[in-house]
Design an enzyme around this catalytic site. Structure first.
Site, PDB file in Angstrom:
ATOM      1  N   ASP A 168       0.845  -1.191   0.000  1.00 14.40           N
ATOM      2  CA  ASP A 168       0.000   0.000   0.000  1.00 14.40           C
ATOM      3  C   ASP A 168       0.886   1.250   0.000  1.00 14.40           C
ATOM      4  OD1 ASP A 168      -2.475   1.507   0.390  1.00 14.40           O
ATOM      5  OD2 ASP A 168      -1.754   1.824   2.431  1.00 14.40           O
ATOM      6  N   ASP A 209      -1.663  -0.712   5.987  1.00 15.98           N
ATOM      7  CA  ASP A 209      -1.744   0.016   7.254  1.00 15.98           C
ATOM      8  C   ASP A 209      -3.133   0.034   7.859  1.00 15.98           C
ATOM      9  OD1 ASP A 209      -2.758   1.798   5.217  1.00 15.98           O
ATOM     10  OD2 ASP A 209      -2.552   3.437   6.646  1.00 15.98           O
ATOM     11  N   ASP A 217      -0.295   5.229   0.823  1.00 14.21           N
ATOM     12  CA  ASP A 217      -0.580   6.211   1.876  1.00 14.21           C
ATOM     13  C   ASP A 217      -0.664   5.534   3.234  1.00 14.21           C
ATOM     14  OD1 ASP A 217      -1.121   8.675   0.215  1.00 14.21           O
ATOM     15  OD2 ASP A 217      -2.635   7.343  -0.627  1.00 14.21           O
TER      16      ASP A 217
END
Length: 223
Positions: free
Chosen positions: A17, A177, A19
């Site tokens: 991922d 995240d 961001d």
């Protein structure tokens, strides 16, 4: 650190991922959103509020911000156009790599894993951000939130990314995240490790169903 219950030798590839996992982009979001709100004559939004809205794509982010400041939903189209205008202009200027990202990516590559970046951020924002932060050379494939018909937490983007890499989900590690990444990975059949920092919609990330947690991508080198 909660060491992942896995071994990198069990994988052929990793999907990472963007961001909140590799780059702290909250400053970019806040700057672009507040410039958008100025254009619309609406009150500013603070970083603490924005952090809880990030992760489900730009459309969801803009809709959430409009609701947060009490604007009518009918203003969405104009707001989204202004947001895109401002974001592309400041993309990467208010963001920074998290510690350990380069070391972690290098470790994955050193183990022979093929890498793809999969993000809900639009492709037009993701590609230049990776380049600006010196990350583009690590990835064979980069897919934004508009690359497929559905975004994470739907499993479709992960399945399509595995297909593009030529790997099977069970041997493809998802590194993210948030619950978005974990839910998509579980549904796709990919093992998943989450970073302890980042954006998880204001919820404790260690409460998410994942195969392990790391405080830095550099810790992947030890798995």
């Amino acid at each position: 650190m909660n060491a992942p219950r896995l071994n990198l030798s069990d994988f052929d590839a990793a999907i990472v991922d963007l961001d909140g996992t590799m780059v702290d982009t909250l400053g970019d979001f806040v700057a672009a959103l507040n410039a958008m709100l100025v254009d619309l004559g609406l009150p500013a939004v603070h970083a603490q509020a924005v952090e809880k809205m990030v992760g489900k794509g730009s459309e969801h982010l803009v809709q959430s911000v409009l609701a947060h400041v009490g604007a009518e939903a009918a203003r969405y189209e104009d707001a989204f156009a202004r947001y895109q205008h401002h974001y592309i202009a400041i993309n990467g200027q208010h963001s920074a790599l998290y510690a350990g990202v380069i070391d972690g990516l290098q470790a994955l590559r050193a183990r022979g894993l093929r890498l793809a970046c999969l993000t809900n951020k639009p492709q037009a924002f993701a590609v230049p951000l990776l380049a600006a932060k010196g990350l583009d050379g690590f990835f064979e494939q980069v897919f934004g939130g508009d690359a497929f018909a559905r975004k994470k937490p739907d499993p479709l983007p992960l399945l399509k990314t595995c297909e593009a890499l030529g790997t099977v989900p069970a041997r493809t590690l998802m590194v993210g995240d948030s619950s978005n990444d974990a839910r998509a990975a579980r549904a796709a059949g990919c093992p998943v490790v989450l970073v302890s920092y980042g954006y998880n919609h204001g919820e404790p990330v260690r409460g998410v169903d994942a195969d392990g947690f790391v405080d830095s991508l550099a810790e992947l080198a030890a798995t």
